[in-house]
Each structure stands twice: as structure tokens, then as C-alpha cells.
Write a protein that holds these residues in place. Sequence first.
Motif, PDB file in Angstrom:
ATOM      1  N   SER A   1      -5.022   0.944  -4.587  1.00 49.76           N
ATOM      2  CA  SER A   1      -6.141   0.702  -3.664  1.00 49.76           C
ATOM      3  C   SER A   1      -7.442   1.383  -4.061  1.00 49.76           C
ATOM      4  O   SER A   1      -8.505   0.979  -3.622  1.00 49.76           O
TER       5      SER A   1
ATOM      6  N   ALA B   1      -1.369  15.961   0.407  1.00 49.41           N
ATOM      7  CA  ALA B   1      -2.266  15.023  -0.268  1.00 49.41           C
ATOM      8  C   ALA B   1      -3.005  15.794  -1.355  1.00 49.41           C
ATOM      9  O   ALA B   1      -3.644  16.802  -1.074  1.00 49.41           O
TER      10      ALA B   1
ATOM     11  N   GLY C   1       0.857  -1.181   0.000  1.00 50.25           N
ATOM     12  CA  GLY C   1       0.000   0.000   0.000  1.00 50.25           C
ATOM     13  C   GLY C   1       0.890   1.227   0.000  1.00 50.25           C
ATOM     14  O   GLY C   1       2.073   1.151   0.364  1.00 50.25           O
TER      15      GLY C   1
HETATM   16  C1  LIG Z   1      -6.453   5.734   0.642  1.00 48.51           C
HETATM   17  C2  LIG Z   1      -5.301   6.682   0.728  1.00 48.51           C
HETATM   18  C3  LIG Z   1      -4.012   6.230   0.536  1.00 48.51           C
HETATM   19  C4  LIG Z   1      -3.766   4.841   0.062  1.00 48.51           C
HETATM   20  O1  LIG Z   1      -3.470   3.972   0.990  1.00 48.51           O
HETATM   21  P1  LIG Z   1      -2.941   2.536   0.547  1.00 48.51           P
HETATM   22  O2  LIG Z   1      -1.980   2.212   1.623  1.00 48.51           O
HETATM   23  O3  LIG Z   1      -2.257   2.694  -0.781  1.00 48.51           O
HETATM   24  O4  LIG Z   1      -4.122   1.662   0.485  1.00 48.51           O
HETATM   25  C5  LIG Z   1      -2.969   7.119   0.575  1.00 48.51           C
HETATM   26  N1  LIG Z   1      -3.203   8.427   0.773  1.00 48.51           N
HETATM   27  C6  LIG Z   1      -4.430   8.906   0.936  1.00 48.51           C
HETATM   28  C7  LIG Z   1      -4.627  10.358   1.111  1.00 48.51           C
HETATM   29  C8  LIG Z   1      -5.521   8.037   0.945  1.00 48.51           C
HETATM   30  O5  LIG Z   1      -6.747   8.507   1.136  1.00 48.51           O
END
Ligand SMILES: *Cc1c(COP(=O)(O)O)cnc(C)c1O
Length: 380
Positions: free
Chosen positions: A242, A179, A104
Amino acid sequence: MHFWIMKSPSENNFLELAAPGVRALQPYQPGKPVEELEREFGIRDAIKLASNENPFGPSPLAVAAANAVIPTMTRYPEGSGHRLVARLARRHGVVPECITLGNGSNDVLDLVARVFLTPAHEAIYSQHAFAVYPISVQATGARAQVAPAHDGSRGPAYGHDLEAMHDRVGPDTRVVFIANPNNPTGGWLATDALENFIAALPAHVMVVVDEAYFEYVGEPAYPDTTQWLDRFPNLIVTRTFSKAYGLAGLRVGYALSHPDVAGLLNRVRQPFNVNLVAQAAALAALDDDAYLASSVSRNREGLRQLLDGFSALDLTWIDSVGNFVAVDTGRSAAEVYAALLREGVIVRPIANYAMPNHLRITVGSNEENARCLAALGKVL
Ligand SMILES: *Cc1c(COP(=O)(O)O)cnc(C)c1O
């Protein structure tokens, strides 16, 4: 039953033994699993719109590829993830040495923290930013500088305030987490703003741009920061399988960075962090353009459906470009969340993101969205 629970707490003060950064941590709160809700309430057919998962099931190509390797799972996966890395490198037009695979993308975020942060250092992220940043930062003992989010006067409310983030950069800063788009708010940063921000960072600061929802975003001014890797050697971009790729349960993500940075991340990466099945499925998922395109377009329709439903209920929301939306319930969302659970609908309360009146709702299938809206109408 076992002897250790009978020992007095003073003999076993594990909290005191824990690394200082770990003592104040609260564990990450995942969305409630469907099985758990059904068990607790004795109900069936519950739906979960709480973890930004792809509601349409995985790509058939990914499923076939996963099945094909299952008989070989007695063997370790390839530690370097050679084929997946090569495929990703080709797709992004970089050399394979730029790629770091993660269990992930959360795993990669954690690797960045472990490589660049110590108790003598600081990391910067925004208020309302993704909850994994504080966990990864604090575990290293580094100090977190949390920049207040926009209040709506100079930029979209709840959005990252890049000026406030820049103001917090100091000699001890090593990492900035951004993000784009952000979870749980759904807001995004445009090319000019983000590019100027990164260009103005001193060379001793790594900037992580977390693009977990990249594939969903259709805004012309939304940047693909992987194109900037040549110009900004301190840039780390993270992506994941994901969300739009629908493989959340397999845990595959990756970082793109300068090869020297990837080399450092690989020093702390566990050798087999991406498992055999995950590597095979991710590789196949990259070939299924039709699945990806359909996931993205159906998400757009589903988001529209949710927003129309919110309007009809006189609710407001934060504009989102992801596969989720934070809706303002106009009251303490904890009660609305609990009432929705009784209707068999799991969403995500985000009081832990300092947003006590909002619920984050993942865009589901047409049917799931309709059920969620009906339940929301009923409980409000
Ligand atoms: C869902 C998410 C992730 C991804 O997490 P994984 O570990 O790749 O499943 C990463 N950053 C953000 C902001 C998310 O919402």
C-alpha cells in the motif's frame, strides 16, 4: 420510508446484541476523500496528503498486469495466491509456508488477533501506535494494555518505550504489536533495542512487527526483522504493497512467520481475501525495482521540502523515516485542519491518537508539498 427505521429503539437494541468487544469500538476514521471535499466545498483541484499513499501513481508494470487479468475476472482468484506467495518467499529467502496473504496488511493484523486473542487474554501496544491495533484487539474482547510512549527523557518523544511494554507482559499476554516505523509519529526502533526486546519475551507471547513503511527507511541501524524469523518462532512480520509500492487501492499485504503460525492464520483467513487483480498487480510491482527506488528517493526529497517549509514557519515536528510527518501546529490542530480544507488541502488530524496539536502530513509530489506549505503559511 422503510419499516425498520420506524421501530422503537427498545425493540431493536442492536448495541446490546453486539459482541461485548464490539460495543465500545469506534470505527476507524480514514482520511477524507478528495471527491467528498470537492463536493462539500464546491471546489476543484483539492489535494490529499492524508493517508500516506504514494503520490506518484502506480508502477506501469503493475497497471499493465492488472489490465491483463481484467478480462478473466469472472473467475475466482487463486485462493492460495500461489504465484504471489512463491515470489514473496523467494524474495525473502523463506519457504512459501511462511507467508500469509492479506487484504492489505490490516487484514493480517486482524487475523493475528482472531487467532491468538480471546476475552481471557491481553495484547500490548504503545500509546500513539497505529489505530488498527486497538480495533482488532478490542473486537476479540481481549484486554488492551497500552504502554505509555517515551516522554523524551529516555528515548525519542512519542516513540515506543520497549521497557514500558515489557513491564506489561503477563501470563495472559498473547500478542504485542510494534509498528516500526510507527504511524502517525514516524519514529523507529533500532536493531539492538528491538532484538533484545523480542529475545526477552516469554514463549507464550507473539510479537507482531508491522513494517508497512520498511522500503522508505534508510537508517543503517534500522532492522529487517524478516532476518530474525529463524531465531524467534514467536515473531510475525507484516509488510504491505500500500505504501512505497503504490497499490493502496488494491489491498494487498502479507505476514512472514513460522510456518505453524502461518498455518493458524490461514485457518481463519477468508479463502479469496486477495483479489485477482491485486494478486497480478502485486506480482508485477515486485519486478519494478526502478519504480520503488524512485518512489523512495523522491519521498526523501519531498520530506526535506516539507521540513524546510516547517522550519520557515517556525513549526516543530517529530522526526520521521516514513512518507509522512507529524507537525506540531502549536495550537489545537482541529482548526488548522478545517482551515486547510477550505484551501483544498486534506491532511490528517490525529487527536484520536492523543496528539491534539499535531497534524500528520503525507509527503506528496513536489507540487503538492509546495501547495500544502503555502496553505499552511496562509492559515497560520
Ligand atoms: C498504512 C499502514 C498499514 C498498511 O495497511 P494496509 O492494510 O496494508 O493498506 C499497516 N500498518 C501501519 C502502521 C500503517 O501505517
